[in-house]
Motif scaffolding. Structure first.
Motif, mmCIF file in Angstrom:
data_model
loop_
_atom_site.group_PDB
_atom_site.id
_atom_site.type_symbol
_atom_site.label_atom_id
_atom_site.label_comp_id
_atom_site.label_asym_id
_atom_site.label_seq_id
_atom_site.Cartn_x
_atom_site.Cartn_y
_atom_site.Cartn_z
ATOM 1 N N SER A 5 0.829 -1.203 0.000
ATOM 2 C CA SER A 5 0.000 0.000 0.000
ATOM 3 C C SER A 5 0.862 1.252 0.000
ATOM 4 O O SER A 5 2.044 1.227 0.357
ATOM 5 N N ALA A 6 0.254 2.347 -0.387
ATOM 6 C CA ALA A 6 0.918 3.647 -0.394
ATOM 7 C C ALA A 6 -0.085 4.696 0.039
ATOM 8 O O ALA A 6 -1.296 4.548 -0.157
ATOM 9 N N LEU A 7 0.426 5.775 0.632
ATOM 10 C CA LEU A 7 -0.421 6.866 1.116
ATOM 11 C C LEU A 7 0.133 8.184 0.606
ATOM 12 O O LEU A 7 1.291 8.511 0.850
ATOM 13 N N ILE A 8 -0.709 8.920 -0.100
ATOM 14 C CA ILE A 8 -0.324 10.214 -0.653
ATOM 15 C C ILE A 8 -1.154 11.286 0.037
ATOM 16 O O ILE A 8 -2.397 11.205 0.041
ATOM 17 N N ILE A 9 -0.481 12.268 0.635
ATOM 18 C CA ILE A 9 -1.184 13.348 1.323
ATOM 19 C C ILE A 9 -1.011 14.621 0.528
ATOM 20 O O ILE A 9 0.099 15.116 0.346
ATOM 21 N N SER A 10 -2.127 15.150 0.065
ATOM 22 C CA SER A 10 -2.181 16.268 -0.865
ATOM 23 C C SER A 10 -2.816 17.472 -0.169
ATOM 24 O O SER A 10 -3.903 17.359 0.396
ATOM 25 N N ALA A 11 -2.131 18.601 -0.178
ATOM 26 C CA ALA A 11 -2.672 19.781 0.492
ATOM 27 C C ALA A 11 -4.004 20.207 -0.117
ATOM 28 O O ALA A 11 -4.960 20.516 0.591
ATOM 29 N N HIS A 12 -4.050 20.210 -1.442
ATOM 30 C CA HIS A 12 -5.241 20.637 -2.175
ATOM 31 C C HIS A 12 -5.682 19.524 -3.125
ATOM 32 O O HIS A 12 -4.931 18.572 -3.365
ATOM 33 N N ALA A 13 -6.850 19.664 -3.685
ATOM 34 C CA ALA A 13 -7.470 18.563 -4.418
ATOM 35 C C ALA A 13 -6.739 18.162 -5.689
ATOM 36 O O ALA A 13 -6.921 17.047 -6.166
ATOM 37 N N ALA A 14 -5.922 19.034 -6.255
ATOM 38 C CA ALA A 14 -5.246 18.699 -7.509
ATOM 39 C C ALA A 14 -3.787 18.310 -7.334
ATOM 40 O O ALA A 14 -3.184 17.768 -8.258
ATOM 41 N N ASP A 15 -3.213 18.563 -6.181
ATOM 42 C CA ASP A 15 -1.772 18.374 -6.014
ATOM 43 C C ASP A 15 -1.328 16.942 -6.299
ATOM 44 O O ASP A 15 -0.277 16.708 -6.904
ATOM 45 N N ARG A 66 -14.276 18.647 -5.797
ATOM 46 C CA ARG A 66 -14.390 17.254 -5.334
ATOM 47 C C ARG A 66 -14.656 16.318 -6.510
ATOM 48 O O ARG A 66 -14.028 15.254 -6.621
ATOM 49 N N LYS A 67 -15.560 16.691 -7.383
ATOM 50 C CA LYS A 67 -15.873 15.851 -8.543
ATOM 51 C C LYS A 67 -14.654 15.688 -9.443
ATOM 52 O O LYS A 67 -14.391 14.598 -9.970
ATOM 53 N N GLU A 68 -13.899 16.788 -9.636
ATOM 54 C CA GLU A 68 -12.690 16.712 -10.454
ATOM 55 C C GLU A 68 -11.679 15.740 -9.842
ATOM 56 O O GLU A 68 -11.102 14.902 -10.542
ATOM 57 N N ALA A 69 -11.470 15.875 -8.538
ATOM 58 C CA ALA A 69 -10.499 15.020 -7.859
ATOM 59 C C ALA A 69 -10.933 13.555 -7.880
ATOM 60 O O ALA A 69 -10.108 12.648 -8.050
ATOM 61 N N GLN A 70 -12.216 13.306 -7.700
ATOM 62 C CA GLN A 70 -12.718 11.931 -7.734
ATOM 63 C C GLN A 70 -12.550 11.323 -9.126
ATOM 64 O O GLN A 70 -12.168 10.155 -9.258
ATOM 65 N N ALA A 71 -12.807 12.118 -10.160
ATOM 66 C CA ALA A 71 -12.628 11.632 -11.530
ATOM 67 C C ALA A 71 -11.154 11.344 -11.810
ATOM 68 O O ALA A 71 -10.809 10.331 -12.445
ATOM 69 N N ALA A 72 -10.265 12.220 -11.332
ATOM 70 C CA ALA A 72 -8.829 12.003 -11.510
ATOM 71 C C ALA A 72 -8.371 10.755 -10.768
ATOM 72 O O ALA A 72 -7.578 9.964 -11.292
ATOM 73 N N ALA A 73 -8.873 10.565 -9.557
ATOM 74 C CA ALA A 73 -8.518 9.384 -8.766
ATOM 75 C C ALA A 73 -8.955 8.109 -9.484
ATOM 76 O O ALA A 73 -8.226 7.105 -9.498
ATOM 77 N N MET A 192 -8.839 17.972 -14.215
ATOM 78 C CA MET A 192 -8.738 19.169 -13.388
ATOM 79 C C MET A 192 -9.033 20.409 -14.223
ATOM 80 O O MET A 192 -8.150 21.221 -14.543
ATOM 81 N N GLN A 193 -10.310 20.550 -14.577
ATOM 82 C CA GLN A 193 -10.734 21.630 -15.465
ATOM 83 C C GLN A 193 -10.531 23.005 -14.839
ATOM 84 O O GLN A 193 -10.319 24.001 -15.543
ATOM 85 N N GLY A 194 -10.568 23.069 -13.528
ATOM 86 C CA GLY A 194 -10.434 24.355 -12.846
ATOM 87 C C GLY A 194 -9.041 24.946 -12.922
ATOM 88 O O GLY A 194 -8.849 26.126 -12.636
ATOM 89 N N GLN A 195 -8.052 24.122 -13.307
ATOM 90 C CA GLN A 195 -6.673 24.601 -13.416
ATOM 91 C C GLN A 195 -6.071 24.182 -14.759
ATOM 92 O O GLN A 195 -4.948 23.692 -14.839
ATOM 93 N N GLU A 196 -6.809 24.434 -15.811
ATOM 94 C CA GLU A 196 -6.382 24.033 -17.151
ATOM 95 C C GLU A 196 -5.048 24.663 -17.540
ATOM 96 O O GLU A 196 -4.286 24.104 -18.344
ATOM 97 N N HIS A 197 -4.745 25.825 -16.952
ATOM 98 C CA HIS A 197 -3.504 26.516 -17.288
ATOM 99 C C HIS A 197 -2.258 25.728 -16.875
ATOM 100 O O HIS A 197 -1.153 26.040 -17.327
ATOM 101 N N LEU A 198 -2.427 24.693 -16.037
ATOM 102 C CA LEU A 198 -1.290 23.900 -15.576
ATOM 103 C C LEU A 198 -1.087 22.606 -16.368
ATOM 104 O O LEU A 198 -0.099 21.909 -16.160
ATOM 105 N N TRP A 199 -1.996 22.286 -17.273
ATOM 106 C CA TRP A 199 -1.895 21.033 -18.003
ATOM 107 C C TRP A 199 -0.574 20.918 -18.760
ATOM 108 O O TRP A 199 0.139 19.936 -18.640
#
Length: 243
Positions: A5-15, A66-73, A192-199
Motif C-alpha cells: 500500500s501507499a499513502l499520498i497526502i495532498s494539500a489541495h485537491a489537484a496536487d 471534489r468531482k474533479e479530484a474523484q474523476a482524476a482518482a 482538473m478543469q479548474g486549473q487548465e492553465h497547468l496542463w
C-alpha cells in the motif's frame, strides 16, 4: 495476505495529480492499494477559473473540485480517496485533523508515503502539510498513542516536485519512469478543469524528468528509453543490499 500500500497526502485537491499521478497509477498497476488524502479542495486559493463565474459560492466550488479530484482518482486507479475539508489559504491543521490523519496512516499501514516539499514560500499550505505529515507519521509510530492499535513501522516519505524547484530547496534523488502509465496521468490531469492553465506545464515537467531518468540510467547512449518520469526527494536514508 495484506496487499502492498501507499499513502499520498495532498494539500489541495489537484496536487496529487500534478505531482504524483504517475507514481499512483504505476503502483496501482503493480497491485498496490493507493490511498489519497486531500486536506482541502483548494477552493479559495486554487480555483480562480471557477470564481470568475457569476454567482459562484464556496460550496459550489468545493463540489466542483471534489468531482474533479474523484474523476482524476478513478483515472489513476486510486484505491481510496478521502477529503478532510480543512479549508485552504491557510489550511486549518488542528489536533483533531492530525489525529484523523494518524488514524488513516495506521489503517493503511503504507509501504511508502508521499507529500510536499519541506519549504514553499509561495504556498505555505504545501510546506505546512509536510510538517503536519511528519508529525502524524511520528505519532502513528508511538506505542502510547491509542494503545492496542497496530503501530506504524518506518515507511519512506517521498517529497514530490514543487512548482519552482530552485526556490524550494527541493533536490530529487529518485526518478520514477511513468511512461507506461502516462496516458492515465494525462487523463487525470485533464480532469482538473479548474486549473487548465497547468496542463501543459506539468506535461513539460514529466518530459524533462524523463530526460533526467534517461541520463541517470546509463546516459544518452545506454539509458532506458523513458519518455515521462516523476522526481522525488526522500526524507529518510534508504537501506540497500547492493549499489
Amino acid at each position: 495476505m495484506k496487499k502492498p500500500s501507499a499513502l499520498i497526502i495532498s494539500a489541495h485537491a489537484a496536487d496529487f495529480v500534478w505531482r504524483a499521478g504517475g507514481a499512483i497509477a504505476l503502483h496501482a498497476d503493480m497491485g498496490y492499494e493507493v490511498t489519497v488524502v486531500c486536506l482541502s479542495y483548494g477552493e479559495r486559493g486554487e480555483s480562480a477559473k471557477l470564481w470568475k463565474q457569476d454567482d459562484m459560492t464556496l460550496e459550489q466550488v468545493k463540489q466542483v473540485r471534489r468531482k474533479e479530484a474523484q474523476a482524476a482518482a478513478e483515472a489513476l486507479d486510486v484505491h481510496d480517496i478521502q477529503f478532510f475539508d480543512l479549508g485552504d489559504y491557510p489550511l486549518d491543521l488542528n489536533n483533531e485533523a492530525r489525529n484523523r490523519l494518524v488514524d488513516v496512516i495506521r489503517s493503511v499501514q503504507p509501504d511508502f508515503m508521499m507529500s510536499h516539499s519541506l519549504w514553499d514560500p509561495y504556498n505555505t499550505d504545501h510546506m505546512n502539510t509536510t510538517r503536519f505529515v511528519l508529525e502524524a507519521r511520528m505519532i502513528a509510530q508511538a506505542w502510547g498513542h491509542n494503545p492496542g492499535e497496530k503501530v506504524l513501522g518506518a515507511p519512506q516519505l517521498y517529497l514530490f516536485e514543487p512548482h519552482q524547484t530552485e526556490q524550494m530547496g527541493w533536490k530529487p534523488d529518485t526518478f520514477l519512469d511513468i511512461t507506461q502509465v502516462w496516458h492515465k496521468k494525462q487523463a487525470a490531469i485533464e480532469c482538473m478543469q479548474g486549473q487548465e492553465h497547468l496542463w501543459h506545464f506539468y506535461t513539460n515537467v514529466a518530459e524533462n524528468r524523463g530526460n533526467h531518468f534517461r541520463r541517470n540510467s546509463g546516459g544518452q547512449a545506454g539509458g532506458r528509453n523513458t519518455e515521462y518520469a516523476e522526481g522525488f526527494q526522500s526524507v529518510f536514508p534508504r537501506t540497500v543490499d547492493k549499489l
